[in-house]
Each structure stands twice: as structure tokens, then as C-alpha cells.
Design a protein around this motif. Structure first.
Motif, mmCIF file in Angstrom:
data_model
loop_
_atom_site.group_PDB
_atom_site.id
_atom_site.type_symbol
_atom_site.label_atom_id
_atom_site.label_comp_id
_atom_site.label_asym_id
_atom_site.label_seq_id
_atom_site.Cartn_x
_atom_site.Cartn_y
_atom_site.Cartn_z
ATOM 1 N N VAL A 194 0.794 -1.100 -0.050
ATOM 2 C CA VAL A 194 0.277 -0.075 -0.190
ATOM 3 C C VAL A 194 0.913 1.198 0.366
ATOM 4 N N HIS A 212 -6.258 -1.743 9.086
ATOM 5 C CA HIS A 212 -6.560 -2.535 7.706
ATOM 6 C C HIS A 212 -7.293 -3.911 8.356
ATOM 7 N N VAL A 216 -10.127 0.283 5.392
ATOM 8 C CA VAL A 216 -10.251 0.634 4.347
ATOM 9 C C VAL A 216 -11.122 -0.287 3.070
ATOM 10 N N ASN A 273 -8.097 1.028 -1.236
ATOM 11 C CA ASN A 273 -6.581 1.269 -1.062
ATOM 12 C C ASN A 273 -6.538 0.855 -3.103
ATOM 13 N N TRP A 288 -9.272 -6.248 2.356
ATOM 14 C CA TRP A 288 -9.328 -4.819 1.395
ATOM 15 C C TRP A 288 -9.222 -6.036 0.176
#
Lengths: 340, 689
Positions: B27, B186, B239, B261, B493
Motif C-alpha cells: 500500500v 487495515h 480500508v 487501497n 481489502w
């Protein structure tokens, strides 16, 4: 512009009440100087957050953080711990001049004119008028002076075991130097003088600028009824003039009314009717140290429990409690932000 | 002292700055370029100094900002190892890296301060968490010094990634350093644990007793670090929508913003080339398949579809269970209609193995030998043919293929016989009997029989160019496949489907994955773009599995031309996933943080001329996107079918209205703060549009 400040000191949570009153008494008389409080690590987060509502700066001083000389000196003379904390005020070199006020003083009028005086200006001590009383004094922060004081403490110690003895040794020319350094007694009127020399008090007392509640029993030890404003003094050596104690409590009540004070007030101070009464000789250096030490010990044990993965996550260590602890600082930070 | 002009400094704090551990590295690394472009010299990343990476990835140099130089020098005076310089990646961002090993002396003091201020302590045995404390305090120290060196009117924003950097945020707040903080998770610690424990996670989300769950799993202190950081941050972000939901229940704070992301598509994008690359990579997979199915090779490779699932080996979190079950059902349905399509379904999950399976290697060797023999004979025949024709004779069959050749070929073909079915796994598994994937394949009886229309191949190792079996790296493999299938159950994600998309490869994702949520809210007809989203949240397992089977079945029924057109559309999403667009969400997070701490700053800077060090986000109207900015081309399919391979415009069915342009609006609406101060963010960004 030259920065000048009033400085006070709180070594535990109870003295914080005094410090708050000092600050509020300066504020209500519209001082144009900054107000700073030095605190020791023992002071709880709750009190710290209360302090930072009224003070421009809350500065934590830890004797153990200071330089090696001080550290060494303290090893030689552990009894000087609290005294050394007071000496930290000379390290506030961001200010060009300061006025020190003990946390057990009460300002009755605007005293900004004190900044016209030079180091070291102070009022005579009622017990030995050739010495000055170290509850109120004008000084110039300087690392040099600070180091000299530490050295002196290490070599000669303090003849009375406290800061007053040490400071009088260092500024020994006070009694003989020019009179501008000799502050009138009205700037440090010992509350005991009201009865030791009551006629003088009757004659001059109305002009008092700063009261100093010397002695073992402090105004915050008395019982105060918020509704009636009546004060019941506890028994003890040294009774204070009742009107003065009442004034102290009046300012205290003002402090409680300020935003950010109530909500962070702990159970300990629930309702103002019955502030903690520690009676006896709460303020002796010995007692204070012992109590702080106990608190420190229990906190250390608590940390050790965490370190050995023995956490009471369903009870005392639940996140709600952690969050409450965080919030005392966070809320304070937010209010400061909103103010600015 | 003259007051400096107000400046804005931005820091991004993470353990994975120039230090690859997991996904955050990707990321940060891919995002750097677009962030540097926006913030320039007033942007810096803070991380730890991992000598191995620093030697390779960091160019050491002294800080150019005087404030930063002084802050770093002060720390070095106290014998803290601080590396400053620039990270050698796209964007060339500045970095400040702390050597944690030089700070252990301070550990006791700091852990005491942390305990005193927050009530959270760290168990002796958890070295990783202890390192987090060091990192946090070093960060807070640095930021505190830096803050002191800046003028009062300057604003400093610091964004902290993951619980590992959370202590830095916490201490900045507890020490009341004037820094506008953003905390980004995240994933949540507890979420990962609970999902791995096979609890019915999403249906019980609101019922967990989080303190107790974390405590029972021995991660209470870590959970406290994470939750305290989330609680103390001025802005809290995650995220994806699904992680937002998770955080709301497990960390008890609803995230203010979603920060999806992105990818850096510049290097991955091949424009018109990607269709050709698909063909080239597919040929390599063909090659492997010929060897793998030796002795049973009756597939029509032109009618063979390659599908795959890949990722960390988390059997149920990644949806491998669903994948195998759906493949089994797909097999049944294809058989029912006598389909001539073969599906080869790969499972790429690194697991513990004892090297390659003998059968797999043998297959490759046998096929290779046959190929070599044929090549020799081919040359021989070629020479003969040329010679005979030169002499004016037309050769007959026997003249070309002599007996020697026939014997050679027969020998190869006998070797090619194989009594066992093609293996379902390419390696010898360490724990063959208990491996969850193998167990399930056995239960479904998908043993690659000739009659099966779906064949399974489990490759329990990362793909590598040097492998004797499937000698291609992951990116190339993806290009050669037809469909990626990622029906994850827990996926905050999930880069895998995004990586497919930028290569023009369609994929299946789930509405429990961050990427799936993002696509669902940004594309009104995701399937048209080759993004199939299975519903794992509101459907039961059987329904979900049927839905997935339907998607796969539908995909198998598509014609080649339809697939080519679909790939074109899929590839178009890539621009949408680039940081140059998604970086805007980060910009909004920073603005929100400033708005909550220094609303006056946004007002001041708005009236400021856009010179000096104040950089406001650049307008988003500039980069043109195929979506929304262009009128759809009229239908002209006939012409375009002739040039499918370099066709970057073939999806004439695409209408601009297919794509809801909610990218900015959705951010803005979530940016509204409870007390309404978020309006500043909205109006200013809106005016940029």
C-alpha cells in the motif's frame, strides 16, 4: 517581549486544590502574566487535567530527571526531595522573571507590580524576621543559579531541612542588601499573625495582598458547606482567621464552577460538602513521601501483573476503564483546542 | 520572534516503510508517488530501520528541512540510531527510520510512562509488542521535537497505519502534542482471530464481548493498543465498508472515512498489449497442462478455461471451501449438458510440502521427451522433403516417415501411458491426510477423471519462474488465466482481484471483501466489467455456493469473443484503481483531521495564494478517465471483431452511465462530522471539482 510568570508547585493531589485556588485568585484579579504550575509525577492524571484548565502550563518535574549533580546530591541527602522539586523553578529559563507562590497562598488583589522587583525579593519570616519566608519570592530563572543551589545543598545541606533554610543560606545578603528586595509583610501575610499580633492585624490586615496559610492544617483540610458557605475548622495547631479561610473556600467554589472541572472531578471530591479530611499532620514531608511511595508501589505491582500476562480484563483492566483514563487527557486537549 | 508563514507537514507512520512484512508495504509503496506529487517536500514517511532493506532500498542523506534536521540531531545526541534519506521507489519519498535496537535502554522508562498514562502494560514475552512501544515512543519523541521546531501556526498531520504504529499516535495525544492524527486499520486484530476460529463472525458481530474475547485469546494488550489508538485519533479510517463494520463493533468506534487501497498501474498497464500477453502466458499454461495430464490428454485446449484461487493459506477465510464445492457443482452441470468445455481450476496456496510429486515431474519429462523426439523427426522430414522436391519428386508417406522414426515415436508413446489419474496436487504434502483442501477434494471426488469437465490442480507453493513444473511467476500466470475466483469470507481489502483487473482478467470476489464492497458501490453493473460479486453476507452457504456456480457456469457458456470483450472492459477498471484517483480519499482524511483540530488553517490557506509550502489537493477534474468524461462510442461491433487482439475500444456496449461517479460524493458525505464542521471539507473539495 520578556516573558514573566507566576509559578506555583503541587507535589500531590491535595496540594493541587491549593494550586488551583492560587491560579484562580490570580485570574480573578486580572493578572497580565502567565501562570505556571510545577507538578511531580505523583500527581494524578485527573488533577493534571484540572490544573491545565486554569494554568497556562503544567510542567511535570521529576527530581530523578534532573542532572547528575542533583541526582548525586539527592543520594547523599534523600530528605531534600521535596525541596529539590521547588528548586526546579530556577530552570524555567524561558521566562525572564518569575514570582513564586506557595500552593497554600491566596492572592487578594492584583500583585503584578511584584515583577518590578529583582531577585531575590521576599518578605521577612514572622518567626525570624532577619530571614525571608520562601512562600512568596521574586526570582530570575537561571541554570547557573539552579546548579549552584544544588551544589550548596549537597555540600552544606539545609539547616532547617527545607527549602527556606537552603534559600536563605544562598541568598544570605537578603537582610543586608537594599530595601527594594525586602517585600512588605502584606505580600506574605502569615495567617498565624492574625492571632499572634491581632491588634496589628486589625490595623493593617485590610491591606493584605497575599495570605499564606502556614502551618500543618491547610484550608482544604477544613469542612466546608457549599450551600451555606460555612466553614468548620478542624482541630490542630494554628487556627486560621475564619474570614480568610472562608475567602479561600469562596475561590475554591469558583474553581469548581469552571468548565472542565466538575466532569473530571473524581468520586473523591464528590460534592464539595465534604472534601477529604486528612487531619493530623498531613503535610509533613514524611507523610507525603510515604503516601506517594505506597501509591507508586501498588502501581508498580499492577504493571507487573500486565507484564506477566495476568490482566483483569473482565474487571479493573477492562477497556472502559482504560478509555476513561484516556478521556481525561483527550477531553482536556479538545477543550484547549476549542479555546484557541 | 517573527511568526513563520503557516505550513502544512504530513507524516505517514508505519512499521512497513522500507520494510516488507505484509500487505501494508504494498500500500505504502504503490501510493508514494501520488502522495509525493500532491504534498511534495512537506511529506515524509516514518518507519523502522531494517538494515537488510535499508541497504537495498534507501538512499541515505541528511534532512533538508531545518526543523527535521534539528529534531533528528537531538535524538542522535541521545544515542538513538536514526536513518534519514529517501526511499528508492517511484515518487522518491523522504523517510525517517529509527533503529529500535538503539532504544532498548529506554524501554523501562517508556513502558512505565505508557502504563502511567494509559493503564496498558505489555507482557514480558511479547517482543513484537515491546518493539511497538519503542517505535511508538520514538515516533512521538520525533514528532514532539519537530512540532517544537515549527511555528505555532503550522499544522502537522500524521497518519498511522495499523496497531503496530498506534502507540505513536497514543503518546502524541497523551503528551498533548499539537498534531492532527489519523489512525488507519487495515483489519482488526480481533477480527482476524475470530474469523480464524470459525465463529459465525458477521452474524455475531454485535454480540461479541470484545474485552473477554481478546483476553481469552491472549491478545488483550494488543487489542488495547489498537483500540486506544482508534479511540484517541482525531480521524479514524479503515480500508473498506466491511472492515468499517468490523471496526465499529470490535473497536467500538465507527470509522469516519473509508480509504480504499489502490495500485500503481503505470508499471502493470500494457494498454492494447494485454490481450496478446494473455495469449502468450496462456500458451505457457497449456504447456504445463499437457505434461500434467500425460496419458490422459484429451482436452481441447481451445475450449479449456483456466480458473484459479490464490492467496495466503487460510482455508475458509479465503473461501477455498466454497471454491471447491462450487467447482464440484459446476462439474455436475457441465456434464449434464454434455459441454465440450473443460475447466482447469488451480489452487495456489503455499503450504508445507516435501518437494514435488514424482508423477507431476514425470509427466513434464515424458512430454518434453516426446516434444524433443518430434522436433528431431520434424527436422529430418523437413530436410527430406526439401531434398525430394528439389529433385522434382513429390514424396509419399512412407518415404518421409521411416521405420526408425516410428519406433522412436512408439517408444515415447508407451512411456506416455499412465495408469493413474492425473494428480490433484503437484507436491507431496507434509500432512497429506489432514490437509483441508485435499480432504475436501476427496469428499467431492474430483479426481481429474476423463469424464470430469472440471479438473483440479492444487499447487501448494508460490509460483516461480524457476519451477520445473509451472515455470512462470504469479503475474504471468494471472495473465494466462481466464478467471480469478476469490470468494473470501474474511478479506479487509484483497488485492488479488484488483491485480486481476489491471491485467484485464475478470474475477469473482465477495461482498465480504473490501474490494468487492468498493466495486459494488462504484459500478452499477459489475458483471459487465468482469467483476462477479458473490453474496456471502446475506445468503446461506448453499445459496452462496449456487450463486458462485451460476457465475462460473455462465462464464463457461460465454463465447471466446464475449470473453475478449469482457476482458477489455475489465481492463478499463484499472484506471479507476490507480492511486492517482484513490489518493484523493487520503487527501480528504487529512483535510478532515485538520478541520477537526485547526479549522482556522483551512480558512487561512484558502485565502492564501497557492504558493509556498501550503499545498492543497490538486483538482480532480484533470486526469481524464474513460468513465464519465467521454461519450460512449456508437455500436460498431462488426468492424472491431476483426481486430480483437489490439482492440482497446471493443466494448461498445459500455455506457458511461454504467459507472456511478460516486467516488467523490461518497467520501464527502462520510466526511461530515457530527457537529457539522465537515462542511468545510465538502465545500472546498467540491469547488475543486
Amino acid at each position: 517581549m520578556a516573558r514573566e510568570a507566576f509559578v506555583t508547585l503541587a507535589t500531590n493531589d491535595r496540594y493541587c486544590e491549593g494550586a488551583l485556588v492560587v491560579a484562580q485568585s490570580l485570574r480573578r484579579h486580572k493578572t497580565r502574566r502567565e501562570i505556571v504550575v510545577l507538578i511531580t509525577p505523583q500527581v494524578s492524571t485527573i488533577c493534571r487535567s484540572r490544573l491545565s484548565v486554569l494554568f497556562d502550563h503544567v510542567i511535570v518535574v521529576d527530581v530523578l530527571d534532573s542532572n547528575d549533580e542533583a541526582h548525586l546530591a539527592l543520594l547523599h541527602r534523600p530528605e531534600l526531595g521535596v525541596t529539590f522539586t521547588k528548586l526546579h523553578c530556577w530552570r524555567l529559563v524561558q521566562y525572564t522573571k518569575c514570582v513564586f507562590l506557595d500552593a497554600d497562598t491566596l492572592v487578594l488583589t492584583n500583585v503584578d507590580e511584584l515583577f518590578e522587583r529583582n531577585e531575590l525579593s521576599a518578605s521577612p519570616d514572622a518567626g525570624w524576621p532577619d530571614m525571608f519566608n520562601s512562600g512568596v519570592f521574586v526570582f530570575t530563572p537561571s541554570m547557573e543559579t539552579y546548579n549552584d543551589l544544588i551544589k550548596l545543598a549537597d555540600t552544606d545541606g539545609s539547616f532547617d531541612g527545607g527549602d527556606q533554610g537552603l534559600l536563605n543560606s544562598y541568598f544570605s545578603e537578603w537582610s543586608t542588601s537594599d530595601t527594594s528586595k525586602r517585600l512588605p509583610f502584606l505580600y506574605n501575610m502569615h495567617s498565624t499573625a492574625t492571632y499572634t499580633y491581632s491588634p496589628a492585624f486589625a490595623q493593617y490586615g485590610k491591606d493584605t495582598k497575599i495570605v499564606h496559610f502556614i502551618g500543618f492544617v491547610k484550608p482544604w483540610n477544613h469542612k466546608y458547606d457549599e450551600k451555606t458557605g460555612e466553614v468548620t475548622q478542624v482541630e490542630g495547631p494554628g487556627i486560621h482567621e475564619e474570614t480568610l479561610v472562608k475567602q479561600w473556600w469562596k475561590v475554591w467554589a469558583e474553581v469548581q464552577g469552571l468548565e472542565g472541572m466538575r466532569k473530571t472531578t473524581t468520586v473523591e471530591y464528590k460534592g464539595a460538602e465534604n472534601p477529604p479530611n486528612y487531619g493530623g499532620q498531613p503535610d509533613s514531608v514524611h507523610e507525603v513521601k510515604k503516601e506517594a511511595q505506597l501509591k507508586l508501589e501498588s502501581q508498580k505491582q499492577h504493571l507487573q501483573q500486565w507484564q506477566s500476562s495476568n490482566v483483569d480484563y473482565a474487571g479493573a483492566d477492562s477497556f472502559d476503564h482504560i478509555q476513561a483514563k484516556l478521556d481525561t487527557v483527550l477531553q482536556l486537549d479538545d477543550t484547549v483546542n476549542k479555546k484557541s | 520572534m517573527a511568526e513563520e508563514a503557516p505550513a502544512l507537514f504530513t507524516f505517514e507512520v508505519a512499521l512497513e516503510v522500507a520494510n516488507k512484512v505484509g500487505g501494508i508495504y504494498t500500500v505504502l509503496r504503490s501510493k508514494a508517488e501520488s502522495t509525493v506529487e500532491e504534498l511534495g517536500e512537506d511529506y515524509c514517511m516514518i518507519g523502522i530501520c531494517n538494515e537488510r532493506f535499508v541497504a537495498m532500498e534507501v538512499e541515505k542523506m541528511e534532512p533538508s528541512l531545518p526543523q527535521m534536521k534539528r529534531a533528528v540531531d537531538l535524538m542522535r545526541e541521545k544515542h538513538i540510531g536514526v536513518v534519514t534519506g529517501r526511499w528508492l521507489i517511484e515518487g522518491y519519498p523522504k523517510v525517517v527510520l529509527f533503529n529500535l535496537d538503539t532504544a532498548w535502554d529506554m524501554y523501562n522508562t517508556w513502558s512505565w510512562e505508557m502504563f502511567d498514562k494509559t493503564g496498558v502494560g505489555i507482557p514480558e514475552h511479547d517482543t513484537e509488542a515491546k518493539r511497538c512501544v519503542l517505535f511508538g515512543f520514538l515516533t512521538a519523541w520525533f514528532l514532539g521535537e519537530f512540532r517544537a521546531q515549527c511555528g505555532k501556526k503550522s499544522v502537522i498531520v500524521a497518519q498511522f497505519h495499523e496497531w503496530l504504529s498506534g502507540i505513536g499516535l497514543l503518546m502524541c495525544r497523551m503528551r498533548q502534542i499539537d498534531i492532527s492524527t489519523i489512525f488507519t486499520t487495515h483489519a482488526t486484530l480481533l477480527g482476524r482471530y475470530l474469523c480464524a476460529a470459525n465463529v459465525d463472525f458477521y452474524n455475531n458481530l454485535s454480540n461479541f464481548q470484545v474485552d473477554i474475547e481478546a483476553g481469552n485469546r491472549q491478545i488483550y494488550h494488543r487489542y488495547c493498543m489498537e483500540r486506544a489508538a482508534a479511540h484517541s485519533a482525531h480521524v479514524f479510517a479503515t480500508v473498506s465498508d466491511i472492515t468499517s463494520l468490523e471496526a465499529e463493533h470490535l473497536l467500538k468506534r465507527k470509522p469516519d472515512l473509508i480509504l480504499p487501497n489502490g495500485l500503481s498501474i503505470k508499471n502493470a498497464q500494457c494498454m492494447h498489449e494485454f490481450q496478446n500477453l494473455h495469449a502468450i502466458a496462456k500458451e505457457k499454461i497449456h504447456h504445463f497442462v499437457r505434461g500434467h495430464f500425460y496419458g490422459h490428454f484429451d482436452l481441447n485446449l481451445d475450449k479449456t478455461l483456466y480458473m484459479f484461487i490464490a492467496g495466503r493459506y487460510e482455508y475458509s477465510n479465503k473461501g477455498a471451501d466454497l471454491y471447491i464445492e462450487a467447482m464440484s457443482r459446476l462439474n455436475h452441470r457441465l456434464k449434464m449438458i454434455n459441454s465440450d468445455v473443460t475447466v482447469i481450476a488451480f489452487l495456489i496456496f503455499p503450504a508445507s510440502t516435501n518437494n514435488f510429486n514424482v508423477e507431476s515431474l514425470k509427466g513434464q519429462a515424458v512430454v518434453k521427451q516426446l516434444k524433443e523426439t518430434v522436433d528431431v523427426i520434424k527436422d529430418d522430414i523437413g530436410n527430406k522433403l526439401f531434398d525430394l522436391c528439389l529433385r522434382g519428386k513429390l514424396p509419399n508417406e512412407e518415404q518421409l516417415l521411416d521405420r526408425d522414426h516410428v519406433i522412436k515415436l512408439k517408444r515415447c508413446m508407451y512411456a506416455n501411458q499412465c495408469s493413474t489419474l492425473p494428480p490433484i496436487v503437484t507436491h507431496n504434502m507434509t500432512d497429506d491426510a489432514n490437509d483441508p483442501i485435499l480432504k475436501q477434494i476427496r469428499e467431492c471426488k474430483l479426481f481429474n477423471a476423463r469424464s470430469d469437465r472440471v479438473k483440479l490442480i492444487f499447487h501448494p507453493e508460490f509460483l516461480s519462474q524457476t519451477s520445473p513444473l509451472l515455470s512462470m511467476d504469479y503475474d504471468e500466470f494471472v495473465r494466462g488465466c481466464h478467471l480469478g475466483v476469490f470468494p473470501s469470507y474474511y478479506e479487509p481489502w484483497g488485492y488479488t482481484p484488483a491485480e486481476c483487473a489491471i491485467k484485464g482478467i475478470p474475477s469473482v470476489t465477495s461482498n465480504l471483501s473490501g474490494f468487492g464492497c468498493f466495486m459494488q458501490s462504484h459500478l452499477s453493473d459489475p458483471e459487465a466489467y468482469g467483476i462477479y460479486i458473490v453474496d456471502r453476507r446475506f445468503k446461506n452457504v448453499d445459496e452462496t455456493c449456487n450463486q458462485l456456480t451460476d457465475y462460473l457456469y455462465h462464464f463457461c457458456r460465454m463465447t471466446r469473443r464475449e470473453r475478449i470483450i469482457q476482458r477489455n472492459r475489465t481492463e478499463r477498471i484499472s484506471e479507476y484503481l490507480d492511486w492517482s484517483r484513490l489518493g484523493m480519499y487520503y487527501t480528504n482524511a487529512r483535510r478532515l483531521a485538520i478541520d477537526r483540530t485547526h479549522p482556522e488553517f483551512l480558512e487561512q490557506t484558502r485565502s492564501f495564494s497557492p504558493t509556498g509550502s501550503v499545498r492543497l489537493p490538486r483538482p480532480y477534474s484533470a486526469p481524464s478517465s474513460p468513465f464519465g468524461s467521454r461519450i460512449a462510442s456508437p455500436y460498431q461491433s462488426d468492424e472491431e471483431d476483426n481486430k480483437v487482439f489490439d482492440d482497446d475500444d471493443g466494448d461498445s456496449g459500455l455506457h458511461t452511465s454504467n459507472l456511478i461517479s460516486t467516488d467523490t460524493e461518497s467520501v464527502l458525505s462520510t466526511a461530515t462530522t457530527p457537529n457539522g464542521t465537515g462542511n468545510d471539507v465538502i465545500s472546498s473539495t467540491a469547488s475543486d471539482l
